[in-house]
Scaffold this motif. Structure first.
Motif, PDB file in Angstrom:
ATOM      1  N   MET A   1      33.425  61.424  18.830  1.00 28.43           N
ATOM      2  CA  MET A   1      33.372  62.759  18.248  1.00 28.43           C
ATOM      3  C   MET A   1      33.367  63.836  19.331  1.00 28.43           C
ATOM      4  N   ARG A   2      32.548  63.618  20.386  1.00 29.69           N
ATOM      5  CA  ARG A   2      32.472  64.615  21.457  1.00 29.69           C
ATOM      6  C   ARG A   2      33.831  64.822  22.106  1.00 29.69           C
ATOM      7  N   ILE A   3      34.536  63.737  22.368  1.00 27.91           N
ATOM      8  CA  ILE A   3      35.841  63.839  23.023  1.00 27.91           C
ATOM      9  C   ILE A   3      36.839  64.554  22.119  1.00 27.91           C
ATOM     10  N   ALA A   4      36.812  64.265  20.834  1.00 28.10           N
ATOM     11  CA  ALA A   4      37.729  64.921  19.896  1.00 28.10           C
ATOM     12  C   ALA A   4      37.477  66.426  19.851  1.00 28.10           C
ATOM     13  N   VAL A   5      36.219  66.820  19.846  1.00 26.38           N
ATOM     14  CA  VAL A   5      35.881  68.252  19.816  1.00 26.38           C
ATOM     15  C   VAL A   5      36.300  68.913  21.125  1.00 26.38           C
ATOM     16  N   LEU A   6      36.042  68.238  22.242  1.00 21.00           N
ATOM     17  CA  LEU A   6      36.453  68.771  23.541  1.00 21.00           C
ATOM     18  C   LEU A   6      37.972  68.888  23.625  1.00 21.00           C
ATOM     19  N   LEU A   7      38.677  67.922  23.096  1.00 20.14           N
ATOM     20  CA  LEU A   7      40.136  67.984  23.076  1.00 20.14           C
ATOM     21  C   LEU A   7      40.616  69.152  22.209  1.00 20.14           C
ATOM     22  N   ALA A   8      40.000  69.359  21.051  1.00 20.97           N
ATOM     23  CA  ALA A   8      40.362  70.489  20.184  1.00 20.97           C
ATOM     24  C   ALA A   8      40.080  71.818  20.888  1.00 20.97           C
ATOM     25  N   ALA A   9      38.969  71.897  21.606  1.00 19.48           N
ATOM     26  CA  ALA A   9      38.650  73.114  22.364  1.00 19.48           C
ATOM     27  C   ALA A   9      39.711  73.371  23.430  1.00 19.48           C
ATOM     28  N   THR A  10      40.116  72.313  24.106  1.00 17.43           N
ATOM     29  CA  THR A  10      41.110  72.444  25.178  1.00 17.43           C
ATOM     30  C   THR A  10      42.463  72.883  24.622  1.00 17.43           C
ATOM     31  N   ILE A  11      42.880  72.275  23.547  1.00 17.25           N
ATOM     32  CA  ILE A  11      44.185  72.613  22.951  1.00 17.25           C
ATOM     33  C   ILE A  11      44.199  74.055  22.448  1.00 17.25           C
ATOM     34  N   THR A  12      43.191  74.445  21.695  1.00 16.18           N
ATOM     35  CA  THR A  12      43.193  75.808  21.135  1.00 16.18           C
ATOM     36  C   THR A  12      43.053  76.856  22.228  1.00 16.18           C
ATOM     37  N   THR A  13      42.266  76.558  23.241  1.00 13.16           N
ATOM     38  CA  THR A  13      42.133  77.492  24.362  1.00 13.16           C
ATOM     39  C   THR A  13      43.450  77.611  25.118  1.00 13.16           C
ATOM     40  N   GLY A  14      44.116  76.495  25.322  1.00 18.78           N
ATOM     41  CA  GLY A  14      45.417  76.518  25.993  1.00 18.78           C
ATOM     42  C   GLY A  14      46.459  77.299  25.208  1.00 18.78           C
TER      43      GLY A  14
END
Length: 154
Positions: free
Chosen positions: A1-14
């Motif tokens: 779950m943590r990795i998925a949320v971090l990945l979503a944060a990275t994608i949307t920020t990018g």
């Protein structure tokens, strides 16, 4: 779950970094030589068109996902992931503060100016909006890089 949320944060920020970058390198330079009436009308149209669900998904999502990832890694994650995640959150929050404090009021003022005096509307808008857009681009880029770094640490 943590990795998925971090990945979503990275994608949307990018995606937000890319949007602001596109303004810096293409939209605003393309409008630089337009007359004031065209400049004002195009920016008014862009400001109306961008207020849509897809934009808000990334604009707000980057903050929500970054904050959630920071909390999740603060609760039970290694510091080597928490620190860059928190840095990404702080940089993105800085971009939001800049957008809310400067860009949105300038956009609203430009929209309210209508077509009565496009020269004055442009003079009040462009010299402040453009350089500060470069700053928020760099803030988003920094947030994106920090989140990418965090992903390499998981």
């Amino acid at each position: 779950m943590r990795i998925a949320v971090l990945l979503a944060a990275t994608i949307t920020t990018g995606m937000m970094a890319g949007l602001f970058y596109a303004y810096s390198i293409s939209v605003m330079p393309a409008l630089r030589d337009a007359d004031a009436a065209v400049f004002t009308e195009v920016m008014q149209r862009i400001n109306r068109a961008i207020t849509n669900g897809w934009f808000f998904l990334c604009f707000a999502g980057a903050l929500v996902f970054s904050a959630t990832a920071t909390v999740l890694y603060a609760i039970s994650g290694p510091a080597e992931v928490l620190v860059p995640t928190a840095v990404g959150l702080v940089l993105y929050a800085g971009q939001l503060a800049l957008t809310a404090g400067l860009h949105i009021p300038l956009n609203n003022a430009l929209d309210a100016a209508g077509r009565d005096d496009p020269e004055a509307a442009r003079r009040a808008f462009e010299p402040r909006w453009v350089p500060w857009n470069h700053v928020r681009t760099l803030l988003c880029l920094g947030a994106f890089v920090a989140l990418c770094w965090a992903l390499t640490r998981v």
